[in-house]
Design a protein around this motif. Sequence first.
Motif, PDB file in Angstrom:
ATOM      1  N   ALA A  90       2.944   2.875  -0.560  1.00  8.59           N
ATOM      2  CA  ALA A  90       2.874   4.019  -1.474  1.00  8.59           C
ATOM      3  C   ALA A  90       4.205   4.313  -2.157  1.00  8.59           C
ATOM      4  CB  ALA A  90       2.416   5.255  -0.705  1.00  8.59           C
ATOM      5  N   LEU A  91       5.302   3.792  -1.605  1.00  8.18           N
ATOM      6  CA  LEU A  91       6.623   4.133  -2.131  1.00  8.18           C
ATOM      7  C   LEU A  91       7.289   2.988  -2.889  1.00  8.18           C
ATOM      8  CD1 LEU A  91       7.973   6.105   0.960  1.00  8.18           C
ATOM      9  CD2 LEU A  91       7.039   7.022  -1.157  1.00  8.18           C
ATOM     10  N   LEU A  92       6.598   1.877  -3.011  1.00  8.53           N
ATOM     11  CA  LEU A  92       7.194   0.721  -3.690  1.00  8.53           C
ATOM     12  C   LEU A  92       7.613   1.033  -5.124  1.00  8.53           C
ATOM     13  CD1 LEU A  92       5.206  -2.500  -2.740  1.00  8.53           C
ATOM     14  CD2 LEU A  92       7.640  -2.046  -2.409  1.00  8.53           C
ATOM     15  N   HIS A  93       6.846   1.861  -5.832  1.00 10.75           N
ATOM     16  CA  HIS A  93       7.160   2.144  -7.230  1.00 10.75           C
ATOM     17  C   HIS A  93       8.174   3.279  -7.380  1.00 10.75           C
ATOM     18  CE1 HIS A  93       3.849   4.800  -6.133  1.00 10.75           C
ATOM     19  NE2 HIS A  93       4.128   5.578  -7.159  1.00 10.75           N
ATOM     20  N   ARG A  94       8.786   3.717  -6.253  1.00 10.59           N
ATOM     21  CA  ARG A  94       9.849   4.717  -6.242  1.00 10.59           C
ATOM     22  C   ARG A  94       9.400   6.012  -6.938  1.00 10.59           C
ATOM     23  NH1 ARG A  94      14.896   2.706  -5.472  1.00 10.59           N
ATOM     24  NH2 ARG A  94      13.981   1.270  -3.976  1.00 10.59           N
ATOM     25  N   PRO A  95       8.347   6.667  -6.408  1.00  6.49           N
ATOM     26  CA  PRO A  95       7.840   7.882  -7.052  1.00  6.49           C
ATOM     27  C   PRO A  95       8.805   9.056  -6.930  1.00  6.49           C
ATOM     28  CG  PRO A  95       6.789   7.557  -4.928  1.00  6.49           C
ATOM     29  CD  PRO A  95       7.604   6.329  -5.183  1.00  6.49           C
ATOM     30  N   GLU A  96       8.700   9.981  -7.877  1.00  7.09           N
ATOM     31  CA  GLU A  96       9.529  11.184  -7.855  1.00  7.09           C
ATOM     32  C   GLU A  96       8.936  12.264  -6.941  1.00  7.09           C
ATOM     33  OE1 GLU A  96      10.204  12.668 -11.760  1.00  7.09           O
ATOM     34  OE2 GLU A  96      10.771  10.707 -12.578  1.00  7.09           O
ATOM     35  N   VAL A  97       7.606  12.247  -6.811  1.00  4.06           N
ATOM     36  CA  VAL A  97       6.915  13.281  -6.029  1.00  4.06           C
ATOM     37  C   VAL A  97       6.006  12.615  -5.017  1.00  4.06           C
ATOM     38  CG1 VAL A  97       5.451  15.336  -6.110  1.00  4.06           C
ATOM     39  CG2 VAL A  97       6.953  14.804  -8.040  1.00  4.06           C
ATOM     40  N   LEU A  98       6.138  13.010  -3.742  1.00  3.55           N
ATOM     41  CA  LEU A  98       5.308  12.462  -2.668  1.00  3.55           C
ATOM     42  C   LEU A  98       4.369  13.544  -2.158  1.00  3.55           C
ATOM     43  CD1 LEU A  98       7.903  10.670  -2.739  1.00  3.55           C
ATOM     44  CD2 LEU A  98       7.653  10.413  -0.272  1.00  3.55           C
ATOM     45  N   PHE A  99       3.073  13.269  -2.195  1.00  2.00           N
ATOM     46  CA  PHE A  99       2.079  14.147  -1.575  1.00  2.00           C
ATOM     47  C   PHE A  99       1.655  13.484  -0.264  1.00  2.00           C
ATOM     48  CE2 PHE A  99       1.468  15.039  -6.152  1.00  2.00           C
ATOM     49  CZ  PHE A  99       1.726  16.409  -6.138  1.00  2.00           C
ATOM     50  N   LEU A 100       1.985  14.082   0.845  1.00  2.00           N
ATOM     51  CA  LEU A 100       1.678  13.525   2.155  1.00  2.00           C
ATOM     52  C   LEU A 100       0.724  14.454   2.887  1.00  2.00           C
ATOM     53  CD1 LEU A 100       5.290  12.420   3.220  1.00  2.00           C
ATOM     54  CD2 LEU A 100       3.584  11.143   1.903  1.00  2.00           C
ATOM     55  N   ASP A 101      -0.471  13.980   3.156  1.00  3.55           N
ATOM     56  CA  ASP A 101      -1.488  14.779   3.818  1.00  3.55           C
ATOM     57  C   ASP A 101      -1.657  14.296   5.260  1.00  3.55           C
ATOM     58  OD1 ASP A 101      -3.586  16.523   4.348  1.00  3.55           O
ATOM     59  OD2 ASP A 101      -5.095  15.158   3.520  1.00  3.55           O
ATOM     60  N   GLU A 102      -1.183  15.073   6.217  1.00  2.72           N
ATOM     61  CA  GLU A 102      -1.290  14.756   7.648  1.00  2.72           C
ATOM     62  C   GLU A 102      -0.793  13.334   7.954  1.00  2.72           C
ATOM     63  OE1 GLU A 102      -2.046  16.996   9.750  1.00  2.72           O
ATOM     64  OE2 GLU A 102      -3.593  18.346   8.992  1.00  2.72           O
ATOM     65  N   PRO A 103       0.444  12.991   7.581  1.00  2.00           N
ATOM     66  CA  PRO A 103       0.901  11.613   7.788  1.00  2.00           C
ATOM     67  C   PRO A 103       1.081  11.233   9.253  1.00  2.00           C
ATOM     68  CG  PRO A 103       2.719  12.996   7.089  1.00  2.00           C
ATOM     69  CD  PRO A 103       1.479  13.825   6.957  1.00  2.00           C
ATOM     70  N   THR A 104       1.161  12.219  10.158  1.00  3.02           N
ATOM     71  CA  THR A 104       1.321  11.906  11.583  1.00  3.02           C
ATOM     72  C   THR A 104       0.012  12.035  12.354  1.00  3.02           C
ATOM     73  OG1 THR A 104       1.981  14.199  12.079  1.00  3.02           O
ATOM     74  CG2 THR A 104       3.728  12.642  11.544  1.00  3.02           C
ATOM     75  N   LEU A 105      -1.104  12.169  11.635  1.00  5.54           N
ATOM     76  CA  LEU A 105      -2.401  12.365  12.279  1.00  5.54           C
ATOM     77  C   LEU A 105      -2.745  11.213  13.219  1.00  5.54           C
ATOM     78  CD1 LEU A 105      -4.991  14.152  12.328  1.00  5.54           C
ATOM     79  CD2 LEU A 105      -5.908  12.651  10.545  1.00  5.54           C
ATOM     80  N   GLY A 106      -2.993  11.526  14.487  1.00  4.06           N
ATOM     81  CA  GLY A 106      -3.439  10.530  15.454  1.00  4.06           C
ATOM     82  C   GLY A 106      -2.358   9.625  16.010  1.00  4.06           C
ATOM     83  N   LEU A 107      -1.115   9.804  15.584  1.00  4.35           N
ATOM     84  CA  LEU A 107      -0.041   8.923  16.044  1.00  4.35           C
ATOM     85  C   LEU A 107       0.492   9.372  17.399  1.00  4.35           C
ATOM     86  CD1 LEU A 107       2.059   8.405  12.791  1.00  4.35           C
ATOM     87  CD2 LEU A 107       0.025   7.170  13.575  1.00  4.35           C
TER      88      LEU A 107
END
Length: 328
Positions: free
Chosen positions: A161-178
């Motif tokens: 998701a970050l390969l294109h070096r975005p300016e804005v990151l929307f992260l929805d529950e990125p640690t879910l289940g970890l």
Amino acid sequence: MAYVLLAYLLGSLVGGLLFFPEVRAKDLPGGSGVFRRKGPWAALWVVLWDLGKGALALLLVPSEWRVWAAAAVVAGHIPWRREKAFLKKITLVMGNKQQLIWDLPALDTFRLNAAIYDIPEGEFRKRVSELSEMLSLTNKLHQPVRKLSLGERMKAELLAALLHRPEVLFLDEPTLGLDVNAQVAVREFIREYNRRYGATVLLTSHYMADIAALAERVLVIHQGRLLYDGPLAGLLERFAPYREVGLTLAYPLPREAFLAFGEVRDLEGLKARLLVPRERLTERVAEILKSLPVEDLEVREPPLEEVIARVYKIAPSGLSETPALEEA
């Protein structure tokens, strides 16, 4: 600058604007505000924030909420227009969704994304090397995704998701289940990415550990209304004007023996947990040590989960109210 406009319920932050007039933060004192829309949709509340470039903010919403409608003015673009220039500036990662191809190595998905975002081969290799090193994923890029652990898959999702070096990151529950180690690794990466590249990060989560570890700014929403917008320390100060006192006793005592010192939250055997007003903490601790058979005493901040629960508990009675303790 990232402007986020949420309507009634927090839904997809890149959803379509159906019938709201365009509102910008510059039109509001301090760049944030709450509006009520009259007419057939009388229950609609609209909330606008100016997150600012390089911000790392976290949204807290009740888990029973569902998508109704949402819209955003992000990096100078209206999302539903889906302009290519805009799509290259943002990314969305969801803890319960994946873009990686199950039977192929993660590197193949990275190459696909590089083609989609017109990333030159040399720059692609550089970014994969850099991000995989930050994520401790270098030795996993050639393995089929199905052979990766859940934590490794989430790291690979972030890299894709970050390969294109975005300016804005929307992260929805990125640690879910970890597991705990994977959660820590993901949080550390998000913090470092935000610091290194100055990207704006808007993270939604119900994990209090995410808040404590990441959030420079916390936004608490209830029924479409903004209850709090500010630093975590300010949230504790406003909604938890008390400290938690944990006691270990020499012998058991009845609940009545503790009522003079604060609100009794837990009492089991030789263990007791009291909530004491911050401004009377020193006085009450001295009284406890003098009056009770204390073998050990610990003063700490109340659990963040309880503070947030209190925020939602008082919400129906008013946004400015501060929860009171049960005084003796």
